[in-house]
Design a protein around this motif. Structure first.
Motif, short mmCIF file in Angstrom:
data_model
loop_
_atom_site.label_atom_id
_atom_site.label_comp_id
_atom_site.label_asym_id
_atom_site.label_seq_id
_atom_site.Cartn_x
_atom_site.Cartn_y
_atom_site.Cartn_z
N ASN A 57 -43.00 9.82 -9.29
CA ASN A 57 -42.54 8.50 -9.73
C ASN A 57 -43.15 8.13 -11.08
O ASN A 57 -42.45 7.65 -11.98
CB ASN A 57 -42.92 7.46 -8.67
N ALA A 63 -37.37 7.52 -8.94
CA ALA A 63 -37.50 6.09 -9.22
C ALA A 63 -37.28 5.30 -7.94
O ALA A 63 -36.63 5.78 -7.00
CB ALA A 63 -36.48 5.67 -10.28
N VAL A 64 -37.83 4.10 -7.91
CA VAL A 64 -37.64 3.23 -6.75
C VAL A 64 -36.20 2.72 -6.73
O VAL A 64 -35.72 2.16 -7.72
CB VAL A 64 -38.62 2.04 -6.79
N TYR A 79 -36.79 5.91 -2.53
CA TYR A 79 -36.77 6.55 -3.84
C TYR A 79 -35.48 7.33 -4.04
O TYR A 79 -34.85 7.80 -3.08
CB TYR A 79 -37.96 7.51 -3.98
#
Length: 201
Positions: A57, A63-64, A79
């Motif tokens: 990340n 990425a969230v 994610y």
């Protein structure tokens, strides 16, 4: 800017699983086990999975996507893989497949020092290893049979095929050493080894 993430079996597997769909860490861990990836990726320590996710990340490879909340479980961060993550996974995969890496597993290291044990004791421990290998081989055969019966594409079974081939090769070698120890074709003593030691004792 964070340092580049070094490739690892776990990092590659996380990226690969996120290719299928966005997942939270528990979902990643569950899929690793459901898909049999724990045979080739060490996820015994959950903390190592979370550290790997944090590094991916921070590097922008994942990425969230969202945060899930529910009454039955604590807050979960979902994610997704980024385009950079897709490119990195492909680069890592090509490198891992193309170039054999010099690794240092413990069994060859132990074999290289086997003369520290007397022949009878080495026979005892190798017989134990042989029994475990035969169990592993039977389990892999059963797994391949189940996967084949499900009609899975062969490409999804390659890791099991590989593990089966490697385990079969080791089983055959260990069995041959056990046979030689039992028959007395392989033996040694401190005096015999001392005769080949050029240094002072």
């Amino acid at each position: 800017m964070s340092a580049p993430v070094r490739s690892s079996p776990l990092a590659l597997t996380v990226l690969a699983l996120l290719h299928t769909r966005p997942l939270h860490p528990y979902g990643i861990q569950r899929l690793i086990k459901e898909w049999g990836k724990e045979q080739v990726v060490n996820v015994e320590q959950r903390a190592s999975l979370y550290r790997t996710i944090d590094r991916l990340n921070a590097a922008g490879l994942i990425a969230v996507r969202q945060t899930e909340r529910g009454s039955q479980y604590p807050e979960r961060t979902v994610y997704e893989v980024t385009e950079a993550g897709r490119e990195t996974a492909r680069t890592w995969l090509r490198a891992m497949l193309a170039a054999p890496k010099r690794e240092f597993p413990e069994f060859p290291a132990a074999v290289s020092n086997a003369m520290l044990l007397p022949p009878a004791e080495l026979l005892e421990v190798l017989e134990e290893r042989l029994r475990e290998l035969e169990k592993d081989l039977a389990g892999l055969d059963a797994g391949l049979g189940e996967e084949g019966a499900m009609g899975l594409p062969r490409v999804t079974m390659l890791e099991t095929e590989y593990l089966r081939a490697v385990t079969a090769a080791e089983t055959g070698w260990v069995r041959s050493v056990v046979d030689d120890l039992r028959a007395g074709r392989l033996t040694w003593s401190e005096e015999m080894l001392a005769a080949f030691d050029g240094g002072d004792r």
